[in-house]
Design an enzyme around this catalytic site. Structure first.
Site, PDB file in Angstrom:
ATOM      1  N   ARG A 315       0.851  -1.194   0.000  1.00  0.00           N
ATOM      2  CA  ARG A 315       0.000   0.000   0.000  1.00  0.00           C
ATOM      3  C   ARG A 315       0.885   1.242   0.000  1.00  0.00           C
ATOM      4  O   ARG A 315       1.691   1.413   0.924  1.00  0.00           O
ATOM      5  CB  ARG A 315      -0.884   0.059   1.262  1.00  0.00           C
ATOM      6  CG  ARG A 315      -1.778  -1.139   1.482  1.00  0.00           C
ATOM      7  CD  ARG A 315      -3.127  -0.977   0.814  1.00  0.00           C
ATOM      8  NE  ARG A 315      -3.859  -2.234   0.849  1.00  0.00           N
ATOM      9  CZ  ARG A 315      -4.866  -2.492   1.682  1.00  0.00           C
ATOM     10  NH1 ARG A 315      -5.266  -1.582   2.528  1.00  0.00           N
ATOM     11  NH2 ARG A 315      -5.481  -3.653   1.626  1.00  0.00           N
ATOM     12  N   GLU A 317       0.836   4.092   1.136  1.00  0.00           N
ATOM     13  CA  GLU A 317       0.220   4.998   2.124  1.00  0.00           C
ATOM     14  C   GLU A 317       1.242   6.077   2.440  1.00  0.00           C
ATOM     15  O   GLU A 317       2.213   5.799   3.140  1.00  0.00           O
ATOM     16  CB  GLU A 317      -0.071   4.254   3.438  1.00  0.00           C
ATOM     17  CG  GLU A 317      -0.820   2.976   3.309  1.00  0.00           C
ATOM     18  CD  GLU A 317      -2.281   3.130   3.673  1.00  0.00           C
ATOM     19  OE1 GLU A 317      -2.746   4.281   3.817  1.00  0.00           O
ATOM     20  OE2 GLU A 317      -2.952   2.092   3.779  1.00  0.00           O
ATOM     21  N   ARG A 323      -0.211   2.638  12.822  1.00  0.00           N
ATOM     22  CA  ARG A 323      -0.853   1.385  12.393  1.00  0.00           C
ATOM     23  C   ARG A 323      -0.794   1.120  10.899  1.00  0.00           C
ATOM     24  O   ARG A 323      -1.384   0.153  10.421  1.00  0.00           O
ATOM     25  CB  ARG A 323      -2.291   1.360  12.871  1.00  0.00           C
ATOM     26  CG  ARG A 323      -3.117   2.519  12.363  1.00  0.00           C
ATOM     27  CD  ARG A 323      -4.378   2.652  13.168  1.00  0.00           C
ATOM     28  NE  ARG A 323      -5.418   3.299  12.390  1.00  0.00           N
ATOM     29  CZ  ARG A 323      -6.663   2.896  12.375  1.00  0.00           C
ATOM     30  NH1 ARG A 323      -7.017   1.825  13.043  1.00  0.00           N
ATOM     31  NH2 ARG A 323      -7.557   3.544  11.696  1.00  0.00           N
ATOM     32  N   HIS A 324      -0.135   1.990  10.155  1.00  0.00           N
ATOM     33  CA  HIS A 324      -0.041   1.778   8.708  1.00  0.00           C
ATOM     34  C   HIS A 324       1.389   1.512   8.263  1.00  0.00           C
ATOM     35  O   HIS A 324       2.317   2.160   8.715  1.00  0.00           O
ATOM     36  CB  HIS A 324      -0.579   2.999   7.949  1.00  0.00           C
ATOM     37  CG  HIS A 324      -2.063   3.118   8.026  1.00  0.00           C
ATOM     38  ND1 HIS A 324      -2.680   3.977   8.891  1.00  0.00           N
ATOM     39  CD2 HIS A 324      -3.042   2.466   7.362  1.00  0.00           C
ATOM     40  CE1 HIS A 324      -3.995   3.853   8.756  1.00  0.00           C
ATOM     41  NE2 HIS A 324      -4.241   2.939   7.839  1.00  0.00           N
ATOM     42  N   GLU A 466      -9.082  -1.327  14.153  1.00  0.00           N
ATOM     43  CA  GLU A 466      -9.481  -2.286  13.114  1.00  0.00           C
ATOM     44  C   GLU A 466      -8.373  -3.290  12.820  1.00  0.00           C
ATOM     45  O   GLU A 466      -7.237  -2.912  12.604  1.00  0.00           O
ATOM     46  CB  GLU A 466      -9.825  -1.507  11.839  1.00  0.00           C
ATOM     47  CG  GLU A 466     -10.291  -2.399  10.712  1.00  0.00           C
ATOM     48  CD  GLU A 466     -10.214  -1.720   9.359  1.00  0.00           C
ATOM     49  OE1 GLU A 466     -10.614  -0.549   9.236  1.00  0.00           O
ATOM     50  OE2 GLU A 466      -9.736  -2.394   8.418  1.00  0.00           O
ATOM     51  N   SER A 469     -11.269  -6.500   7.765  1.00  0.00           N
ATOM     52  CA  SER A 469     -12.296  -5.882   6.948  1.00  0.00           C
ATOM     53  C   SER A 469     -12.797  -6.963   5.995  1.00  0.00           C
ATOM     54  O   SER A 469     -12.002  -7.713   5.433  1.00  0.00           O
ATOM     55  CB  SER A 469     -11.641  -4.749   6.164  1.00  0.00           C
ATOM     56  OG  SER A 469     -12.594  -3.798   5.869  1.00  0.00           O
ATOM     57  N   ARG A 517      -1.057  -6.077  12.710  1.00  0.00           N
ATOM     58  CA  ARG A 517      -2.016  -5.412  13.616  1.00  0.00           C
ATOM     59  C   ARG A 517      -2.528  -6.374  14.679  1.00  0.00           C
ATOM     60  O   ARG A 517      -2.739  -5.975  15.811  1.00  0.00           O
ATOM     61  CB  ARG A 517      -3.197  -4.862  12.821  1.00  0.00           C
ATOM     62  CG  ARG A 517      -2.826  -3.593  12.099  1.00  0.00           C
ATOM     63  CD  ARG A 517      -4.026  -2.685  11.958  1.00  0.00           C
ATOM     64  NE  ARG A 517      -3.730  -1.689  10.949  1.00  0.00           N
ATOM     65  CZ  ARG A 517      -4.636  -0.990  10.321  1.00  0.00           C
ATOM     66  NH1 ARG A 517      -5.912  -1.158  10.584  1.00  0.00           N
ATOM     67  NH2 ARG A 517      -4.276  -0.099   9.416  1.00  0.00           N
TER      68      ARG A 517
HETATM   69  P1  ATP Z   1      -7.506   1.226   7.524  1.00  0.00           P
HETATM   70  O1  ATP Z   1      -8.887   1.788   7.429  1.00  0.00           O
HETATM   71  O2  ATP Z   1      -7.098   0.857   8.926  1.00  0.00           O
HETATM   72  O3  ATP Z   1      -6.478   2.029   6.788  1.00  0.00           O
HETATM   73  P2  ATP Z   1      -8.274  -0.438   5.350  1.00  0.00           P
HETATM   74  O4  ATP Z   1      -9.735  -0.223   5.465  1.00  0.00           O
HETATM   75  O5  ATP Z   1      -7.526   0.223   4.268  1.00  0.00           O
HETATM   76  O6  ATP Z   1      -7.554  -0.161   6.772  1.00  0.00           O
HETATM   77  P3  ATP Z   1      -8.354  -3.062   4.268  1.00  0.00           P
HETATM   78  O7  ATP Z   1      -7.912  -2.599   2.943  1.00  0.00           O
HETATM   79  O8  ATP Z   1      -9.747  -3.476   4.384  1.00  0.00           O
HETATM   80  O9  ATP Z   1      -8.015  -1.985   5.364  1.00  0.00           O
HETATM   81  O10 ATP Z   1      -7.352  -4.182   4.764  1.00  0.00           O
HETATM   82  C1  ATP Z   1      -7.708  -5.253   5.629  1.00  0.00           C
HETATM   83  C2  ATP Z   1      -6.848  -5.255   6.870  1.00  0.00           C
HETATM   84  O11 ATP Z   1      -5.476  -5.131   6.544  1.00  0.00           O
HETATM   85  C3  ATP Z   1      -7.093  -4.110   7.833  1.00  0.00           C
HETATM   86  O12 ATP Z   1      -8.175  -4.379   8.684  1.00  0.00           O
HETATM   87  C4  ATP Z   1      -5.792  -4.053   8.580  1.00  0.00           C
HETATM   88  O13 ATP Z   1      -5.723  -5.052   9.585  1.00  0.00           O
HETATM   89  C5  ATP Z   1      -4.782  -4.386   7.521  1.00  0.00           C
HETATM   90  N1  ATP Z   1      -4.197  -3.184   6.917  1.00  0.00           N
HETATM   91  C6  ATP Z   1      -4.747  -2.404   5.981  1.00  0.00           C
HETATM   92  N2  ATP Z   1      -3.919  -1.433   5.597  1.00  0.00           N
HETATM   93  C7  ATP Z   1      -2.794  -1.593   6.314  1.00  0.00           C
HETATM   94  C8  ATP Z   1      -1.545  -0.916   6.353  1.00  0.00           C
HETATM   95  N3  ATP Z   1      -1.284   0.117   5.565  1.00  0.00           N
HETATM   96  N4  ATP Z   1      -0.594  -1.357   7.220  1.00  0.00           N
HETATM   97  C9  ATP Z   1      -0.840  -2.426   8.006  1.00  0.00           C
HETATM   98  N5  ATP Z   1      -1.993  -3.122   8.002  1.00  0.00           N
HETATM   99  C10 ATP Z   1      -2.964  -2.717   7.177  1.00  0.00           C
END
Ligand code: ATP
Length: 543
Positions: A315, A317, A323-324, A466, A469, A517
């Site tokens: 990602r 990000e 947490r990311h 979270e 998802s 996480r």
């Molecule tokens: P968030 O809203 O916390 O950014 P997201 O809605 O983008 O997460 P999903 O794309 O649905 O998350 O990803 C499923 C799971 O993967 C999340 O619930 C989380 O546990 C994990 N996750 C998502 N993005 C990240 C990240 N950048 N770094 C670490 N873990 C992540």
């Protein structure tokens, strides 16, 4: 780290010492011995040294974690993985010479040594070691591999119990900002000035105390990650991480899921999102997979029925949160459903409880090691996993004075607030919230049969954050195409995925979980980077 000559180990042996063969430098290991000798020497594992071995001679290979030489006696801490044992040398014994003590004193900390010793029960527990009821009386000690004289940081500093926030590199700045905000508030309340002064004094005293302790900052740890991974607390975190992945696999295997490995090099834009890493794949545009989503669904259309994957997720990000990450490990699953997406929720609930219980039962030592340095409360859990409807969650928030639009996703603050409210009301640190508004979910999410503004989707939370998802996915080609267009995505970019639905797709649902996480939140750690071997964020691409 570069190694200079001054950092190298040097020692000149006193050839007149009658005990000179009891210590020294071992020959370089180049497999020069006869292989049939291989099993003649049994190396004792430190984790298995206990009172049952009292009086027995053992041979072990370990890191020299600590060495305290006081005149004619020496106290060492030997470490193997996360386990440590105390070892002693006394010249009075007649088995140890002063020259041998000098040799031990000259060894660099973190060197690998071979030691033979006798196990001895101790009257008082050795609090500083994992093996508390015994110590070793050293008989021979040989250097096998030397560490450099100057280490990236001291193991003892990295093991010190400090406020984990102090390890954050931007902690002081964050604290200053918070203080300024606080001061501003306080100034508005004149009568509280006295209190403020007292509070400030207390804070300063606390800070003074904290400053005296040497704190190994997060960036120092991460820049020297190999050394940091040796720190027992850090290593314990990765044993727990392996545990989560193992338990995830074990549970899903028992439920007849098939493990898959989907590609991470993707043509076009993975799921059409903005946070993709793009690159050139020979002469065409490509990106790194943002999740195995589309592929695990295609496996369901291929009649695999139930699939899971443990793999990297990328990602882009461009933010720094606790947490990311830009690369994390996804624990993904997808399954056919017969009638209702709660079939998936039941599996997910059981899966998480299986993981939580498995960690408690099988990783008690690792949990204790982490808890010693970063104290955390164990999770509180309801006997049955709490499934909370979205509407209930929103009601809980608004009734308690939080602003939350029912048609919008939760932001981080409200997510945390809801976690606290749920904990108070239902006595659980883990719950599943279901029935999200459609604005918060991706195009492939099945709409709620009763209200098109909502969806058959869910998130799961640990300690108000979270971790998962998921949703029932749309399995009808025409509806899927409509939703793709509604979200403004060009269907051409998803043609392989979309066309597979023309083959007839069974009803299905699934979820994506972030491995790091789960670990972070199970042990209540502040920063996710502590739970990644070699973390990647917008600024960190090495080591
Ligand atoms: P968030 O809203 O916390 O950014 P997201 O809605 O983008 O997460 P999903 O794309 O649905 O998350 O990803 C499923 C799971 O993967 C999340 O619930 C989380 O546990 C994990 N996750 C998502 N993005 C990240 C990240 N950048 N770094 C670490 N873990 C992540």
């Amino acid at each position: 780290m570069t190694s200079t000559n001054e950092e190298k180990f040097t020692f000149t042996k006193d050839e007149s010492d009658p005990l000179k063969d009891k210590y020294g430098v071992s020959p370089f290991i180049q497999s020069q011995f006869d292989p049939s000798h291989r099993f003649q020497v049994k190396f004792q594992k430190i984790c298995e040294i206990n009172q049952e071995l009292d009086g027995q001679q053992v041979k072990l290979r370990a890191r020299l974690q600590r060495s305290r030489i006081k005149g004619k006696s020496g106290f060492l801490v030997l470490r193997e993985g996360v386990f440590t044992v105390q070892a002693c040398l006394f010249v009075e014994d007649g088995k140890i010479s002063k020259q041998m003590i000098n040799f031990v004193n000259s060894l660099h900390l973190e060197s690998i040594v071979d030691v033979t010793a006798t196990v001895k029960k101790v009257p008082k527990p050795v609090e500083s070691c994992t093996q508390k009821d015994v110590e070793l009386s050293v008989e021979t000690i040989y250097l096998v591999v030397s560490a450099p004289k100057v280490l990236p940081f001291q193991m003892e500093d990295a093991l010190r119990k400090v406020n984990p926030e102090l390890e954050e590199d931007d902690y002081q700045q964050k604290k200053k900002d918070e203080e300024k905000k606080e001061e501003k508030k306080e100034e508005e309340k004149d009568d509280k000035k006295k209190k403020k002064k007292e509070k400030k004094e207390k804070k300063e005293q606390k800070e003074d105390k904290e400053k005296k302790e040497i704190v190994v900052k997060m960036n120092t740890r991460l820049d020297n990650r190999v050394f940091d991974l040796r720190v027992p607390t850090t290593m314990a975190i990765f044993k727990l991480q392996a545990g989560v992945a193992h338990l995830f696999r074990e549970y899903l295997d028992s439920k007849n899921f098939i493990e898959i490995h989907s590609p991470k090099l993707i043509g076009g834009a993975s799921e059409g999102g903005s946070n993709v890493f793009k690159f050139k794949y020979f002469n065409q545009d490509a990106c790194l997979a943002q999740s195995p989503q589309l592929y695990k669904q295609m496996c369901i259309i291929a009649d695999f029925k139930r699939v899971y994957e443990i793999g990297p997720v990328f990602r882009a990000e461009n933010s720094f949160t606790s947490r990311h990450l830009c690369e994390f490990t996804g624990l993904d699953l997808e399954m056919e459903i017969k009638e209702h997406y709660f079939e998936v929720l039941d599996i997910l609930g059981e899966l998480f409880y299986y993981i939580f219980n498995g960690l408690k039962e099988r990783y008690a030592k690792e949990l204790e090691i982490v808890n010693n340095q970063y104290p955390f409360e164990p999770l509180i859990l309801t006997p049955q996993v709490l499934k909370l409807p979205w509407t209930e969650g929103i009601k809980l928030l608004t009734e308690n004075g939080f602003k939350q639009d029912i048609n919008e996703d939760l932001d981080t603050e409200n997510e945390k607030a809801l976690g606290k409210l749920v904990r108070e009301k239902y006595k659980t640190d883990f719950y599943i919230l279901y029935g999200y508004p459609k604005s918060a979910r991706p195009f492939y999410t099945m709409p709620d049969p009763d209200d098109d503004g909502f969806t058959n989707s869910y998130d799961a939370f640990i300690r108000g954050e979270e971790v998962l998802s998921g949703a029932q996915r749309i399995h009808d080609y025409d509806l899927l195409l409509e939703k793709v267009k509604e979200k403004g995505i060009n269907p051409e970019t998803l043609s392989d995925y979309l066309n597979s639905f023309k083959l007839g797709a069974p009803a299905h649902g699934g979820a994506g979980i972030g491995l790091e996480r789960v670990v972070k939140l199970f042990i209540g750690l502040g920063n996710i980077k502590k739970c990644v071997l070699f973390p990647r964020d917008p600024k960190r691409l090495k080591p």
